[in-house]
Scaffold this motif. Sequence first.
Motif, PDB file in Angstrom:
ATOM      1  N   ARG A 167       0.832  -1.212   0.000  1.00 17.69           N
ATOM      2  CA  ARG A 167       0.000   0.000   0.000  1.00 17.69           C
ATOM      3  C   ARG A 167       0.863   1.257   0.000  1.00 17.69           C
ATOM      4  N   TYR A 168       2.074   1.142   0.561  1.00 14.69           N
ATOM      5  CA  TYR A 168       2.959   2.308   0.536  1.00 14.69           C
ATOM      6  C   TYR A 168       3.434   2.632  -0.879  1.00 14.69           C
ATOM      7  N   GLU A 170       1.617   2.186  -3.521  1.00 17.13           N
ATOM      8  CA  GLU A 170       0.490   2.874  -4.147  1.00 17.13           C
ATOM      9  C   GLU A 170       0.504   4.350  -3.748  1.00 17.13           C
ATOM     10  N   LEU A 171       0.759   4.583  -2.460  1.00 19.63           N
ATOM     11  CA  LEU A 171       0.872   5.965  -1.979  1.00 19.63           C
ATOM     12  C   LEU A 171       1.964   6.701  -2.754  1.00 19.63           C
ATOM     13  N   ALA A 172       3.111   6.041  -2.933  1.00 23.04           N
ATOM     14  CA  ALA A 172       4.233   6.667  -3.634  1.00 23.04           C
ATOM     15  C   ALA A 172       3.815   7.055  -5.052  1.00 23.04           C
ATOM     16  N   ARG A 173       3.095   6.148  -5.723  1.00 22.70           N
ATOM     17  CA  ARG A 173       2.639   6.478  -7.083  1.00 22.70           C
ATOM     18  C   ARG A 173       1.677   7.661  -7.063  1.00 22.70           C
ATOM     19  N   ALA A 174       0.783   7.684  -6.079  1.00 19.52           N
ATOM     20  CA  ALA A 174      -0.219   8.749  -6.015  1.00 19.52           C
ATOM     21  C   ALA A 174       0.411  10.112  -5.740  1.00 19.52           C
ATOM     22  N   PHE A 175       1.569  10.117  -5.077  1.00 21.01           N
ATOM     23  CA  PHE A 175       2.160  11.400  -4.709  1.00 21.01           C
ATOM     24  C   PHE A 175       3.496  11.665  -5.407  1.00 21.01           C
ATOM     25  N   GLY A 176       3.639  11.156  -6.629  1.00 27.37           N
ATOM     26  CA  GLY A 176       4.782  11.523  -7.446  1.00 27.37           C
ATOM     27  C   GLY A 176       6.101  10.877  -7.059  1.00 27.37           C
ATOM     28  N   HIS A 177       6.039   9.736  -6.361  1.00 28.99           N
ATOM     29  CA  HIS A 177       7.270   9.035  -6.021  1.00 28.99           C
ATOM     30  C   HIS A 177       7.312   7.660  -6.687  1.00 28.99           C
ATOM     31  N   SER A 186      12.316   6.468  -0.825  1.00 27.02           N
ATOM     32  CA  SER A 186      11.275   6.973   0.074  1.00 27.02           C
ATOM     33  C   SER A 186      10.449   5.862   0.701  1.00 27.02           C
ATOM     34  N   ILE A 187      10.400   4.689   0.071  1.00 28.45           N
ATOM     35  CA  ILE A 187       9.564   3.601   0.608  1.00 28.45           C
ATOM     36  C   ILE A 187      10.387   2.349   0.938  1.00 28.45           C
ATOM     37  N   PRO A 190      13.529   2.768   3.763  1.00 26.14           N
ATOM     38  CA  PRO A 190      13.042   3.000   5.132  1.00 26.14           C
ATOM     39  C   PRO A 190      12.095   1.900   5.606  1.00 26.14           C
ATOM     40  N   GLY A 191      11.280   1.364   4.695  1.00 27.58           N
ATOM     41  CA  GLY A 191      10.332   0.328   5.093  1.00 27.58           C
ATOM     42  C   GLY A 191      11.038  -0.960   5.484  1.00 27.58           C
TER      43      GLY A 191
ATOM     44  N   LEU B  59      -4.079   5.363 -10.574  1.00 27.80           N
ATOM     45  CA  LEU B  59      -3.309   4.306  -9.913  1.00 27.80           C
ATOM     46  C   LEU B  59      -3.517   2.967 -10.608  1.00 27.80           C
ATOM     47  N   ARG B  78      -0.663  19.377  -8.246  1.00 33.27           N
ATOM     48  CA  ARG B  78      -0.979  18.156  -8.964  1.00 33.27           C
ATOM     49  C   ARG B  78      -2.459  18.202  -9.330  1.00 33.27           C
ATOM     50  N   PHE B  84      -6.525   8.485   1.770  1.00 37.81           N
ATOM     51  CA  PHE B  84      -6.848   7.070   1.947  1.00 37.81           C
ATOM     52  C   PHE B  84      -7.591   6.817   3.255  1.00 37.81           C
ATOM     53  N   ARG B  88      -2.490   5.981   5.727  1.00 42.94           N
ATOM     54  CA  ARG B  88      -1.270   5.637   5.016  1.00 42.94           C
ATOM     55  C   ARG B  88      -0.159   6.668   5.242  1.00 42.94           C
ATOM     56  N   TRP B  92       7.969   6.260   9.126  1.00 39.80           N
ATOM     57  CA  TRP B  92       9.362   6.688   9.311  1.00 39.80           C
ATOM     58  C   TRP B  92       9.557   8.170   8.979  1.00 39.80           C
ATOM     59  N   ARG B  93       8.476   8.869   8.717  1.00 37.82           N
ATOM     60  CA  ARG B  93       8.589  10.312   8.473  1.00 37.82           C
ATOM     61  C   ARG B  93       7.813  11.053   9.549  1.00 37.82           C
ATOM     62  N   TYR B 101       5.169  15.123   1.528  1.00 35.03           N
ATOM     63  CA  TYR B 101       5.588  13.989   0.692  1.00 35.03           C
ATOM     64  C   TYR B 101       5.319  14.213  -0.796  1.00 35.03           C
ATOM     65  N   GLY B 102       4.186  14.831  -1.129  1.00 37.30           N
ATOM     66  CA  GLY B 102       3.851  15.001  -2.547  1.00 37.30           C
ATOM     67  C   GLY B 102       4.475  16.225  -3.185  1.00 37.30           C
TER      68      GLY B 102
END
Lengths: 268, 247
Positions: A167-168, A170-177, A186-187, A190-191, B59, B78, B84, B88, B92-93, B101-102
């Motif tokens: 799921r992280y 997916e978050l990365a894709r949604a927020f430009g990572h 970023s994922i 650290p994960g 997505l 954007r 979510f 989510r 670690w941040r 983040y975005g």
Amino acid sequence: MLGRPNRAHPNALALRAGASRLRRLVLGLAGVAAFIALWKLAYIFNWAPRGTIPDPFTVPVALLNEYRGGRLLPAIASSLVHYVWGLGIGTLLGFVVGLLAASLRVFDEAHYMLARILRPIPPLAWVVFAIAWFQVSHAGAAFVISIGVFWVNYFATASGVRDVDPRYYELARAFGHGGFFKRITSITLPGAAPSILSGMRTGVGQAWMTLIAAELLGVPGMGQEMNSAAGVGAYDAVVVYMLAISLIYTLSDGLFALVENRALRWRP
Amino acid sequence: MSERRDALLTLDDVGYRYPGNERFVFEGLDFSIGAGEFVALVGGSGVGKSTVLRCVAGLIEPATGHIETPPRTGKGSRPSAVVFQDTRLLPWRRIRANVGYGLSGLGLSRGERDARIDEVLDLIGMADLGKRWPHEISGGQAQRVGLARALAVRPQILLMDEPFSAVDALTRTRLQDELLAIWQRLNMAVLFVTHDIAEAAYLAERVCVMRGTPARVVFDERVPSPYPRQRDDADLNAFAQRVADAL
């Protein structure tokens, strides 16, 4: 608890915590004393072949002798060279290969069978080749050490990376990572850090285990000193090196634990 | 239905099925969302409403049809941003870093990013909690941070996937009112996915209902009550009843 003291009886709580710590210390020391007493008994009553159990009370003298004889510190220094190189190379390679195995499917499929064949071979079995390729040298000892460390880090990194919650991503894709580099930094890293770091810490111990065995073959270091001391029946000197190993391991493990806690301070 | 505003987002005959699966989860979805419009998408569980949201967010790819998404506007924004259900937050941040983040890759300087983070933390009333780790805040606060992270990229459309369903009832009503206040302040559209009819009716300007296998939009109407709304408003409750009937 978020570090808040119990407001009702802060003093009573602190007192109880202090008492409990004292109790632990006293009992711990008692355990060590009991062990030394047992050891002394074994020495007095010759529970093992005569001369093979040193008198625990002469160990401090033996320590002084090893130090004055100019053997202790050079042996430690030499061992640390093997240790640092073997640990460094094994950790780095284990991390990189583990990361690739868990993040590139082609690599994973191409290497899994090889990994399965090589994994069960004990690091010390490689001593023969270490001698053939590097002679009896620092490099040879570092090579043997790095093999054990490699596997520990390889598995820890690969499983840590595989276990990162998708799921992280997916978050990365949604927020430009979503790009490879941003995703990894970023994922993924650290994960997987808790697993990677615990693998590294296991490696710190694993390296010590193979270090001494690798040196028993004659590479200068604590292992070799133990071997030559045993050869002349100086078992108290052997104990000196055993304790030195214990002390250095405790220090390096404690140091790594500090690094680990610092890096993972985000954990509850 | 007459379009009050220019369409910002348009779904044209959109359908989805899971890879390797013959059966469509939903198909023939045709609807659009105007700039600044608040639309709630309601449906039972498994009807694919979160999947619609994921398609809109880019997505996942729809199996059929076409989605017209908002164009990228200006620096530091954007087209859309997702909130979510499970917040989510990256554990670690710290909160600030989660909110920001975005913002990387949008051409903002460090100072601009910091200013943006301060602005949205202020908006959600958490200006002094930026240094905390996610495990040090409550569930409601975590949900606010998830919202702030989305708001920070100044999206033209905010995509919310059952954002308040995991918090307690009291926190939920508070978060709903905060969301309405923020929406009315910022000029952005909202697509709000929920299974809670009362929530949809209370928040949205328009409610769409998905139902069936494969699911389609079977109800699409404007909410008659003007803002600010009362939760016990008779018109609102009558509308909610009609949504319930459509479900």
